[in-house]
Design a protein around this motif. Structure first.
Motif, PDB file in Angstrom:
ATOM      1  N   ILE A 357       0.862  -1.184   0.000  1.00 21.52           N
ATOM      2  CA  ILE A 357       0.000   0.000   0.000  1.00 21.52           C
ATOM      3  C   ILE A 357       0.897   1.232   0.000  1.00 21.52           C
ATOM      4  N   THR A 358       0.604   2.199  -0.880  1.00 22.58           N
ATOM      5  CA  THR A 358       1.396   3.428  -0.916  1.00 22.58           C
ATOM      6  C   THR A 358       0.551   4.592  -0.426  1.00 22.58           C
ATOM      7  N   PRO A 359       1.198   5.630   0.059  1.00 20.76           N
ATOM      8  CA  PRO A 359       0.440   6.815   0.477  1.00 20.76           C
ATOM      9  C   PRO A 359      -0.439   7.364  -0.639  1.00 20.76           C
ATOM     10  N   THR A 360       0.034   7.308  -1.889  1.00 26.80           N
ATOM     11  CA  THR A 360      -0.724   7.845  -3.022  1.00 26.80           C
ATOM     12  C   THR A 360      -2.049   7.117  -3.186  1.00 26.80           C
ATOM     13  N   GLU A 361      -2.016   5.788  -3.003  1.00 20.30           N
ATOM     14  CA  GLU A 361      -3.210   4.979  -3.207  1.00 20.30           C
ATOM     15  C   GLU A 361      -4.156   5.010  -2.014  1.00 20.30           C
ATOM     16  N   SER A 362      -3.698   5.565  -0.876  1.00 20.03           N
ATOM     17  CA  SER A 362      -4.529   5.492   0.335  1.00 20.03           C
ATOM     18  C   SER A 362      -4.856   6.859   0.926  1.00 20.03           C
ATOM     19  N   THR A 365      -1.091  10.224   2.546  1.00 22.33           N
ATOM     20  CA  THR A 365      -0.160  10.306   3.669  1.00 22.33           C
ATOM     21  C   THR A 365       0.257   8.912   4.111  1.00 22.33           C
ATOM     22  N   LEU A 366       1.429   8.858   4.743  1.00 25.38           N
ATOM     23  CA  LEU A 366       1.919   7.589   5.262  1.00 25.38           C
ATOM     24  C   LEU A 366       1.004   7.075   6.375  1.00 25.38           C
ATOM     25  N   GLU A 367       0.477   7.990   7.187  1.00 27.17           N
ATOM     26  CA  GLU A 367      -0.402   7.590   8.286  1.00 27.17           C
ATOM     27  C   GLU A 367      -1.637   6.872   7.761  1.00 27.17           C
ATOM     28  N   LYS A 368      -2.202   7.366   6.668  1.00 33.28           N
ATOM     29  CA  LYS A 368      -3.390   6.727   6.101  1.00 33.28           C
ATOM     30  C   LYS A 368      -3.054   5.361   5.508  1.00 33.28           C
ATOM     31  N   ALA A 369      -1.841   5.242   4.933  1.00 32.76           N
ATOM     32  CA  ALA A 369      -1.414   3.947   4.400  1.00 32.76           C
ATOM     33  C   ALA A 369      -1.247   2.945   5.536  1.00 32.76           C
ATOM     34  N   LEU A 370      -0.665   3.388   6.654  1.00 34.41           N
ATOM     35  CA  LEU A 370      -0.499   2.515   7.817  1.00 34.41           C
ATOM     36  C   LEU A 370      -1.859   2.125   8.398  1.00 34.41           C
ATOM     37  N   ALA A 371      -2.801   3.077   8.401  1.00 36.61           N
ATOM     38  CA  ALA A 371      -4.137   2.801   8.931  1.00 36.61           C
ATOM     39  C   ALA A 371      -4.854   1.768   8.075  1.00 36.61           C
ATOM     40  N   ARG A 372      -4.720   1.870   6.754  1.00 37.86           N
ATOM     41  CA  ARG A 372      -5.350   0.893   5.872  1.00 37.86           C
ATOM     42  C   ARG A 372      -4.746  -0.488   6.081  1.00 37.86           C
ATOM     43  N   VAL A 440       3.987   0.805   2.389  1.00 35.21           N
ATOM     44  CA  VAL A 440       3.656   0.020   3.582  1.00 35.21           C
ATOM     45  C   VAL A 440       3.298  -1.399   3.148  1.00 35.21           C
ATOM     46  N   HIS A 441       3.948  -2.361   3.778  1.00 38.96           N
ATOM     47  CA  HIS A 441       3.706  -3.766   3.458  1.00 38.96           C
ATOM     48  C   HIS A 441       2.932  -4.421   4.597  1.00 38.96           C
ATOM     49  N   LEU A 442       1.845  -5.107   4.258  1.00 37.60           N
ATOM     50  CA  LEU A 442       1.212  -6.024   5.190  1.00 37.60           C
ATOM     51  C   LEU A 442       1.751  -7.403   4.833  1.00 37.60           C
ATOM     52  N   VAL A 443       2.490  -8.008   5.758  1.00 34.32           N
ATOM     53  CA  VAL A 443       3.257  -9.213   5.446  1.00 34.32           C
ATOM     54  C   VAL A 443       2.790 -10.382   6.293  1.00 34.32           C
ATOM     55  N   GLU A 444       2.645 -11.539   5.652  1.00 38.60           N
ATOM     56  CA  GLU A 444       2.401 -12.771   6.386  1.00 38.60           C
ATOM     57  C   GLU A 444       3.582 -13.714   6.176  1.00 38.60           C
ATOM     58  N   ILE A 445       4.175 -14.170   7.269  1.00 39.37           N
ATOM     59  CA  ILE A 445       5.283 -15.126   7.206  1.00 39.37           C
ATOM     60  C   ILE A 445       4.676 -16.528   7.135  1.00 39.37           C
TER      61      ILE A 445
END
Length: 705
Positions: A357-362, A365-372, A440-445
């Protein structure tokens, strides 16, 4: 958007295809060597083929494209002067060959119709280059539907859109490639192998000869016992004149170099800088920051396995505890201090998936990307959605998103540090949120395999370079030598100064390096502007050397004169003269002798056996290929002794004991096919060479590149 995204992904392959399709592999070789002298004219005219100009701007554009393709295929980010020279040479050969073949196509009326073009691009049997460009990079599967969607998207673009321009270039080169196929097919259809050719080839590979021979080697006569005359040189030159054709103008130089490499004092000074940093480095609690401030190479601190560190420290560091410092030590032209920051056990590989997820797509802002990312994580952990269902919708990494976010299994070094640390330091099954330079990466190991020791090492380096005093001293000596020179006293002045004279022969106009001198392009450029006996008008800086040179010979394109090859052919001429002496010795020994053993005894040598020799492989074990000696043997009757034969290593007499004749060739089809294939492969290069020789190619690269 999906089609355009797919198209963008494929444009890299299309660009590579445009480059690769410029000519087939048999054209993009170094088989064609072009030459020519410079004439006054347009400074943008790099050369010409007949009346068609090759412009410098177009050449540079092609070089840039070929360089980009080389980097992509080789994975090399840095291009050396030698590789640049190679790419330039191949690019020149491509452009020359394209111009030559275009004239041939026009002369023969070769065309590629609209139906053929459609079949190559969108038909049921598209070109291999189209298939490669529009295949899934993961599975290798070609999708005809994706191809048609991409082409329809291209049709809707403006004429000046870069993607539409690249596609047109791609198709044009497909058409040129098809014309080349047709032209070469015409040549292939003119090649014919008859039954006699097949029979000769079969016997040459299968008929065996058992023979014996005696040899008087050339080295049995000391060189100082042989006097070479002008007639000896002339006779050899006239008999081998075809071997002295220069495909392009070349030049010879002699030169002296003055070493400006770092001195012992320079080395001590650089090492001393690191000695001063050692106490602070030892006490540092933020080693990453210390490296960024004090090191000339700003290398990020990452975990590494044994075998991945600098060889100077690899076997040492893994035996130490965190805080250990090694150095200063010299490696790859730099003095270094290396500190073991951390050591731990770590998985060897990890299987993971992500949603990017990038700030541009969300929302910007970085905060909104982290929130998503956090919202998506909660959906997955609550069981309301699966990772695989969310990835295609929310991840901007469409390549992995279309596969549920799967990244596959990878080892350390495959991902950016922030992402790598998260998946290797986490636990199997863990879902984490990671921020990197990509977003921002949502990662599953998903899995972790293996376990081995890894270390994190901080390294501070200082490049070992020559001081201004060292450089100034070397340059002053070079300048003083240059001032003392005229056209006639180069050798004498070098001897007076105690300088060693080096030589570089047969220098090509676009050479980038010379024996012992790398990155010597400026020097070569001067060499091709100068005349014979000219001394360089400046001191050239070549790496850590200062060079003063003199042009000793100019070898024009075409057949070289005897004077220009006299030194080159001297060993062969000497052997030819020795051959006559040794032939007379064998001839005298043959008088009154009835066997090869008697001849050998009188000549002071011995008879040696040769078993199971084939005509197609005329090698005498322990010696070399002896075409004349073995060829003569296959033409002898059994028991007959040959006359003296002047060969590669000496003068021979041979006698055949027996031949082992193979079974008759009953089916010549396969033999004909093998000969025909070899002829076809040779013909393609020979045709281009012949067309090149006839095409009046002018080459100004030596002066403009």
């Amino acid at each position: 958007m999906a089609v355009m995204g797919y198209l963008r992904d494929r444009m890299g392959k299309i660009v590579a295809g445009v480059i690769g399709l410029s000519l087939f592999a048999f054209i993009a070789t170094e088989a064609i060597k072009s030459g020519g002298s410079f004439f006054k004219g347009d400074n943008n005219e790099l050369g010409s083929v007949g009346d068609e100009k090759i412009l410098l701007d177009a050449f540079n554009t092609s070089v840039e494209q070929n360089t980009a393709q080389f980097k992509q295929q080789s994975g090399q980010g840095r291009i050396t002067p030698q590789i640049t020279s190679y790419i330039q040479e191949n690019t020149w050969n491509q452009l020359v060959s394209q111009a030559i073949l275009k004239k041939e196509f026009d002369k023969l009326g070769l065309t590629v119709g609209g139906d053929e073009t459609q079949e190559m691009t969108t038909g049921n049997n598209p070109s291999p280059q189209v298939i490669q460009a529009f295949s899934d990079p993961q599975t290798g599967k070609f999708s005809h539907e994706n191809l048609l969607n991409a082409i329809n998207a291209i049709k809707g673009l403006k004429e000046d859109d870069p993607q539409k321009i690249r596609w047109k270039e791609f198709v044009i080169n497909l058409i040129d490639g098809k014309k080349t196929e047709k032209y070469m097919s015409l040549v292939a259809n003119g090649l014919y192998v008859n039954s006699l050719d097949a029979k000769d080839s079969y016997e040459g590979k299968n008929k065996l000869a058992n023979l014996k021979y005696a040899v008087l080697e050339y080295n049995s006569i000391p060189d100082n016992k042989v006097t070479l005359t002008d007639a000896d040189y002339s006779n050899y030159y006239n008999a081998h004149k075809g071997e002295f054709k220069n495909q392009q103008e070349t030049r010879d130089i002699s030169y002296v170099s003055f070493n400006a490499a770092p001195s012992a004092a320079d080395s001590a000074a650089v090492k001393g800088q690191l000695d001063k940093l050692l106490p602070d480095f030892s006490k540092s609690t933020n080693d990453s920051l210390f490296v960024q401030i004090n090191s000339e190479t700003k290398t990020p601190l990452t975990y590494q396995h044994k075998g991945e560190l600098d060889p100077k420290i690899d076997s040492i560091i893994f035996k130490q505890n965190p805080g250990f410092i090694y150095g200063p030590y010299l490696s790859n032209g730099s003095y270094k201090l290396s500190k073991l920051v951390e050591a731990r056990m770590s998985p060897d590989s990890v299987k993971a998936r992500h949603i990017l997820i990038t700030p541009t797509e969300s929302g910007g802002t970085l905060e909104k990307a982290l929130a998503r990312a956090d919202s998506l994580k909660k959906l997955i952990e609550s069981g309301k959605a699966t990772f695989a269902s969310l990835a295609p919708v929310f991840s901007i990494d469409k390549a992995s998103g279309s596969k549920g976010g799967e990244l596959g299994t990878f080892g350390r070094g495959a991902m950016v540090p922030a992402f790598e640390n998260a998946v290797f330091d986490g636990k199997k099954g863990e879902i984490k949120i990671v921020t990197s330079q990509f977003g921002v990466h949502l990662v599953e190991i998903e899995d972790q395999k293996g376990s081995s020791k890894v270390v994190k090492v901080a390294t501070v380096d200082k490049v070992l370079s020559a001081s201004s005093n060292t450089q100034s001293a070397a340059y002053s000596k070079a300048q003083a030598f240059l001032i003392s020179l005229s056209k006639d006293n180069f050798d004498a002045e070098a001897k007076k100064a105690g300088l060693k004279i080096a030589e570089a022969n047969d220098i090509a106009g676009i050479a980038s390096s010379l024996p012992g001198l790398t990155d010597a392009r400026d020097l070569v450029r001067w060499v091709f502007k100068a005349s014979k006996d000219d001394v360089s008008d400046q001191v050239f800086t070549v790496g850590d050397q200062y060079v003063v040179a003199r042009v000793t010979e100019v070898k024009p394109k075409g057949t070289l004169s005897l004077d220009l090859v006299k030194k080159q052919i001297e060993p062969a001429v000497r052997n030819e003269v020795k051959g006559k002496i040794l032939s007379d010795k064998f001839a005298a020994a043959s008088s009154g002798s009835s066997s090869i053993e008697q001849i050998a005894q009188k000549a002071g040598t011995k008879v040696l056996p040769l078993q199971n020799i084939v005509f197609a492989n005329p090698v005498i074990p322990g010696s070399s290929a002896e075409y004349k000696a073995i060829g003569t043997a296959f033409g002898l009757s059994i028991g007959k002794i040959s006359k003296p034969i002047i060969g590669q290593q000496g003068v021979y007499v041979v006698s055949v004991n027996s031949f082992i004749v193979p079974a008759p060739l009953t089916n010549a089809v396969r033999e004909k096919e093998q000969i025909g294939q070899a002829l076809l492969q040779r013909s393609q290069g020979l045709i281009l060479q012949a067309l090149n020789d006839k095409a009046n190619v002018k080459d100004n690269r030596a002066k403009l590149l």
